[in-house]
Scaffold this motif. Structure first.
Motif, mmCIF file in Angstrom:
data_model
loop_
_atom_site.group_PDB
_atom_site.id
_atom_site.type_symbol
_atom_site.label_atom_id
_atom_site.label_comp_id
_atom_site.label_asym_id
_atom_site.label_seq_id
_atom_site.Cartn_x
_atom_site.Cartn_y
_atom_site.Cartn_z
ATOM 1 N N ALA A 27 0.847 -1.195 0.000
ATOM 2 C CA ALA A 27 0.000 0.000 0.000
ATOM 3 C C ALA A 27 0.882 1.244 0.000
ATOM 4 O O ALA A 27 1.373 1.663 1.029
ATOM 5 N N ASP A 30 -0.976 6.851 -3.060
ATOM 6 C CA ASP A 30 -1.293 7.166 -4.445
ATOM 7 C C ASP A 30 -1.408 8.677 -4.616
ATOM 8 O O ASP A 30 -0.748 9.272 -5.453
ATOM 9 N N TRP A 50 -5.082 8.535 -0.185
ATOM 10 C CA TRP A 50 -5.535 7.396 -0.979
ATOM 11 C C TRP A 50 -4.343 6.503 -1.266
ATOM 12 O O TRP A 50 -3.303 6.985 -1.743
ATOM 13 N N THR A 52 -2.598 2.659 -2.728
ATOM 14 C CA THR A 52 -2.670 1.790 -3.906
ATOM 15 C C THR A 52 -3.239 0.419 -3.581
ATOM 16 O O THR A 52 -3.391 -0.417 -4.459
ATOM 17 N N GLN A 53 -3.531 0.177 -2.300
ATOM 18 C CA GLN A 53 -4.054 -1.119 -1.888
ATOM 19 C C GLN A 53 -4.922 -0.916 -0.656
ATOM 20 O O GLN A 53 -4.712 0.039 0.093
ATOM 21 N N SER A 107 -1.185 -2.955 4.792
ATOM 22 C CA SER A 107 -2.138 -3.303 3.746
ATOM 23 C C SER A 107 -2.748 -4.674 4.021
ATOM 24 O O SER A 107 -2.298 -5.405 4.903
#
Ligand SMILES: [Cu+2]
Length: 124
Positions: A27, A30, A50, A52-53, A107
């Motif tokens: 994660a 982003d 935010w 990515t995972q 994550s």
């Protein structure tokens, strides 16, 4: 016999460590609001991140500190319902200055990641 088992465990452990990054992403951040390195005219009421995972909310946290190192967030970080890859936290009313965001997340694939970035409020 015991040594053989140990060697096998080491080999297996090495394989897992080596293979995991190829199999799954971690994660990473982003994007964020306020955006990384951005300058805001007015104090933002909430910081949103935010990833990515999807995150494990119980092990994911974020703080926002001023230039004196004091926390200026409301200590209410949460993953909004239905947004498992998002982390948000309320902010106090921020006077002009530079602020540091520090995040540590885990994550859903159990991998921890962390990072920091700054944003600015007001002109200088
Ligand atoms: Cu991962």
């Amino acid at each position: 016999m015991f040594r053989n088992v140990m060697a096998l465990a080491l080999v297996a452990g090495g394989f897992v460590i080596g293979a995991a990054p190829l199999a799954r992403a971690h994660a990473f951040l982003d994007h964020a609001s306020p955006a990384v390195g951005s300058s805001m005219r007015a104090s933002p009421p909430v910081l949103m991140l935010w990833f990515t995972q999807d995150l494990e909310p119980a092990f994911s946290r974020v703080t926002v500190t001023n230039q004196a190192g004091q926390r200026v967030d409301l200590n209410n970080a949460q993953t909004p319902p239905g947004q498992p890859a998002e982390l948000q936290i309320g902010l106090r009313s921020l006077p002009a200055g530079n602020y540091t965001v520090t995040w540590h997340v885990v994550s859903v694939d159990t991998h921890p990641t962390d990072g920091t970035f700054t944003f600015q409020v007001g002109g200088r």
